[in-house]
Design a protein around this motif. Structure first.
Motif, PDB file in Angstrom:
ATOM      1  N   GLU A  35       0.839  -1.202   0.000  1.00 19.17           N
ATOM      2  CA  GLU A  35       0.000   0.000   0.000  1.00 19.17           C
ATOM      3  C   GLU A  35       0.877   1.256   0.000  1.00 19.17           C
ATOM      4  O   GLU A  35       1.807   1.374   0.791  1.00 19.17           O
ATOM      5  CB  GLU A  35      -0.912  -0.016   1.248  1.00 19.17           C
ATOM      6  CG  GLU A  35      -1.645   1.272   1.541  1.00 19.17           C
ATOM      7  CD  GLU A  35      -2.453   1.810   0.357  1.00 19.17           C
ATOM      8  OE1 GLU A  35      -3.181   1.037  -0.282  1.00 19.17           O
ATOM      9  OE2 GLU A  35      -2.323   3.034   0.066  1.00 19.17           O
ATOM     10  N   PHE A  37      -0.058   4.460   0.692  1.00 19.46           N
ATOM     11  CA  PHE A  37      -0.306   5.401   1.795  1.00 19.46           C
ATOM     12  C   PHE A  37      -0.378   4.623   3.114  1.00 19.46           C
ATOM     13  O   PHE A  37       0.175   3.549   3.225  1.00 19.46           O
ATOM     14  CB  PHE A  37      -1.593   6.189   1.536  1.00 19.46           C
ATOM     15  CG  PHE A  37      -1.543   7.019   0.276  1.00 19.46           C
ATOM     16  CD1 PHE A  37      -0.634   8.069   0.151  1.00 19.46           C
ATOM     17  CD2 PHE A  37      -2.390   6.743  -0.791  1.00 19.46           C
ATOM     18  CE1 PHE A  37      -0.584   8.835  -1.018  1.00 19.46           C
ATOM     19  CE2 PHE A  37      -2.344   7.507  -1.952  1.00 19.46           C
ATOM     20  CZ  PHE A  37      -1.446   8.549  -2.068  1.00 19.46           C
ATOM     21  N   ASP A  38      -1.077   5.211   4.116  1.00 16.89           N
ATOM     22  CA  ASP A  38      -1.256   4.521   5.400  1.00 16.89           C
ATOM     23  C   ASP A  38      -2.374   3.490   5.296  1.00 16.89           C
ATOM     24  O   ASP A  38      -3.146   3.493   4.346  1.00 16.89           O
ATOM     25  CB  ASP A  38      -1.664   5.534   6.484  1.00 16.89           C
ATOM     26  CG  ASP A  38      -0.551   6.531   6.799  1.00 16.89           C
ATOM     27  OD1 ASP A  38       0.630   6.193   6.596  1.00 16.89           O
ATOM     28  OD2 ASP A  38      -0.890   7.649   7.246  1.00 16.89           O
ATOM     29  N   HIS A  41      -6.333   5.140   5.068  1.00 13.68           N
ATOM     30  CA  HIS A  41      -5.969   6.514   4.726  1.00 13.68           C
ATOM     31  C   HIS A  41      -7.155   7.213   4.076  1.00 13.68           C
ATOM     32  O   HIS A  41      -8.201   6.585   3.859  1.00 13.68           O
ATOM     33  CB  HIS A  41      -4.751   6.517   3.793  1.00 13.68           C
ATOM     34  CG  HIS A  41      -5.027   5.875   2.463  1.00 13.68           C
ATOM     35  ND1 HIS A  41      -5.627   6.540   1.422  1.00 13.68           N
ATOM     36  CD2 HIS A  41      -4.819   4.603   2.010  1.00 13.68           C
ATOM     37  CE1 HIS A  41      -5.759   5.732   0.376  1.00 13.68           C
ATOM     38  NE2 HIS A  41      -5.274   4.537   0.714  1.00 13.68           N
ATOM     39  N   ALA A 170       2.807  -0.892   4.309  1.00 16.80           N
ATOM     40  CA  ALA A 170       2.225   0.416   3.995  1.00 16.80           C
ATOM     41  C   ALA A 170       3.361   1.384   3.652  1.00 16.80           C
ATOM     42  O   ALA A 170       4.538   1.080   3.852  1.00 16.80           O
ATOM     43  CB  ALA A 170       1.415   0.941   5.167  1.00 16.80           C
ATOM     44  N   ARG A 171       2.996   2.538   3.124  1.00 19.36           N
ATOM     45  CA  ARG A 171       3.979   3.559   2.758  1.00 19.36           C
ATOM     46  C   ARG A 171       5.051   3.010   1.826  1.00 19.36           C
ATOM     47  O   ARG A 171       6.240   3.315   1.949  1.00 19.36           O
ATOM     48  CB  ARG A 171       4.624   4.137   4.009  1.00 19.36           C
ATOM     49  CG  ARG A 171       3.595   4.832   4.891  1.00 19.36           C
ATOM     50  CD  ARG A 171       4.018   6.194   5.225  1.00 19.36           C
ATOM     51  NE  ARG A 171       2.925   6.932   5.820  1.00 19.36           N
ATOM     52  CZ  ARG A 171       2.828   8.249   5.747  1.00 19.36           C
ATOM     53  NH1 ARG A 171       3.746   8.932   5.118  1.00 19.36           N
ATOM     54  NH2 ARG A 171       1.823   8.867   6.297  1.00 19.36           N
TER      55      ARG A 171
END
Ligand SMILES: Cc1cc2nc3c(=O)[nH]c(=O)nc-3n(C[C@H](O)[C@H](O)[C@H](O)COP(=O)(O)OP(=O)(O)OC[C@H]3O[C@@H](n4cnc5c(N)ncnc54)[C@H](O)[C@@H]3O)c2cc1C
Length: 383
Positions: A35, A37-38, A41, A170-171
């Protein structure tokens, strides 16, 4: 090259990707979900606290069996997560007697034996005083409609996926992928990973990752409004069914007060803005608020108090408004999912199950004929 091969890599851990990770991991697959983003999100299509779920499905009756399975899976997910994710309020599909929303929801109830009542506008207002629809309109009330908690459900799916052994990053941004024979490679801004199959659930960005979808999965800016009701009791979950309305101004949807101190609603198509998802104006402009407030003033006057929140979000629209769930045309081990057109969230768990079937190389027992990619292919030339 990353040393650990996976059975399946899932690109994008939003609503659909989180569900796919869960269903794959519970079958014992070695899963990597990536993913950008978070988790969760507010940059894609799944934020804003709540999403409508309903059984009376005016879009097409063949969604109903999927909905029935989705209800069961939502109940199972909330039991394992230990939190309520699905709230039943009843649902209203309303419009003039010949409008598609009313007719389509009626047809789907008839075809599938779904309990419902057809109310006049006056009967609806008597029972649910928040509603003030035009006097000639009719409303189909279905008692099982309600809403699901969209960000919490992503968390629930990810927690369940992790408990079953899935690895979620994530990120981390996916830059590209390639399929060579029965292997896929995914390149991110952190590294390169290999797996046997790929599931692409990148929402509004799917055309970026699958150029074949760029013209048929088109991102559109949406804005949701939450207004403080002047009569709060009229908009509480036990008094206010979720709705889809066809009115002269367009097609609108709405939900009771929950999580934000306001009655929530939006317009399908909103201002008609097709956009690049990386270039989305996330700030509401006066035209957003004017359009939405004028609808509430007219049809929900006791709900049209001060504005509490306005949030931009992304629809990904196909030309016929139906989902895309299929194998990639050139790579059978790459599975594509674009279940939006503004109505996909309620199906997350059953779509997770379908994606797990397809990515495992199995036939799915669900009927997904409506969602095949070749419906957009040019017709064969006339001989
Ligand atoms: C305003 C609004 C109201 C809606 N109302 C309803 C409703 O009432 N009922 C209903 O059923 N449905 C509703 N929908 C539709 C529903 O929300 C969508 O069908 C659903 O959210 C789509 O989920 P998704 O997983 O496809 O997209 P997303 O949840 O956006 O997930 C896609 C993910 O891919 C990630 N990603 C993208 N690019 C990359 C990359 N390069 N690398 C890594 N990750 C990447 C994104 O960050 C994102 O997390 C609504 C949608 C909107 C916008």
């Amino acid at each position: 090259m990353h040393p650990t091969p996976y059975d399946v890599i899932v690109l994008g851990v939003g609503g659909m990707g989180a569900a796919a990770c869960h269903h794959l991991a519970r079958r014992g697959k070695r899963v990597l979900g990536i993913e950008r983003f978070d988790i969760p999100h507010a940059m894609g299509s799944s934020h804003g606290v709540t999403r409508i779920i309903r059984q009376a499905y005016y879009e097409h009756p063949s969604y109903v069996p999927l909905l029935r399975r989705a209800y069961d899976l939502w109940r199972g997910l909330e039991a394992s997560f230990g939190e309520q994710l699905l709230h039943v309020t009843g649902s209203v599909d309303a419009g003039a007697p010949t409008d598609e929303v009313l007719k389509g929801s009626y047809d789907s109830c008839q075809e599938h034996g779904i309990p419902h009542e057809v109310l006049t506008s006056a009967e609806l207002t008597k029972r649910h005083p928040g509603y003030r629809l035009p006097p000639e309109h009719l409303a189909l009330y279905q008692p099982d409609g309600g809403f699901v908690l969209s960000e919490r459900a992503i968390v629930a799916h990810v927690v369940a996926a992790q408990a079953a052994g899935a690895e979620i990053h994530a990120r981390e941004r996916v830059l590209d992928w390639e399929a060579i024979g029965d292997t896929v490679r995914v390149m991110t801004d952190h590294g390169t990973y290999a797996a046997g199959s790929l599931v692409v659930t990148t929402g509004a960005w799917i055309g970026r990752h699958v150029p074949e979808l760029a013209e048929i999965a088109v991102p559109e800016r949406q804005v949701l409004a939450w207004l403080q009701p002047n009569e709060p009791n009229n908009f509480a979950p036990d008094r206010f069914p979720v709705f889809n309305l066809q009115v002269p101004e367009g097609r609108y949807y709405g939900l009771p007060v929950f999580g934000v101190p306001g009655f929530k609603f939006g317009r399908y198509g909103h201002l008609g803005e097709t956009i690049d998802p990386d270039d989305l104006n996330r700030e509401a402009i006066p035209a957003d608020e004017t359009l939405l407030r004028s609808f509430a003033d007219r049809y929900f006057p006791t709900g049209a108090g001060p504005t509490m929140a306005l949030r931009a979000c992304l629809f990904t629209n196909t030309p016929d408004g139906h989902f895309i769930l299929d194998h990639h045309p050139a790579h059978p081990n790459v599975i594509l999912a674009s279940p939006c057109s503004g109505h996909g969230y309620k199906f997350c768990p059953v779509i997770g199950e379908i994606l797990a079937d397809l990515a495992s190389g199995d036939e799915t027992e669900h009927d997904i004929a409506l969602f095949r990619l070749d419906r957009f292919s040019p017709p064969p030339p006339v001989p």
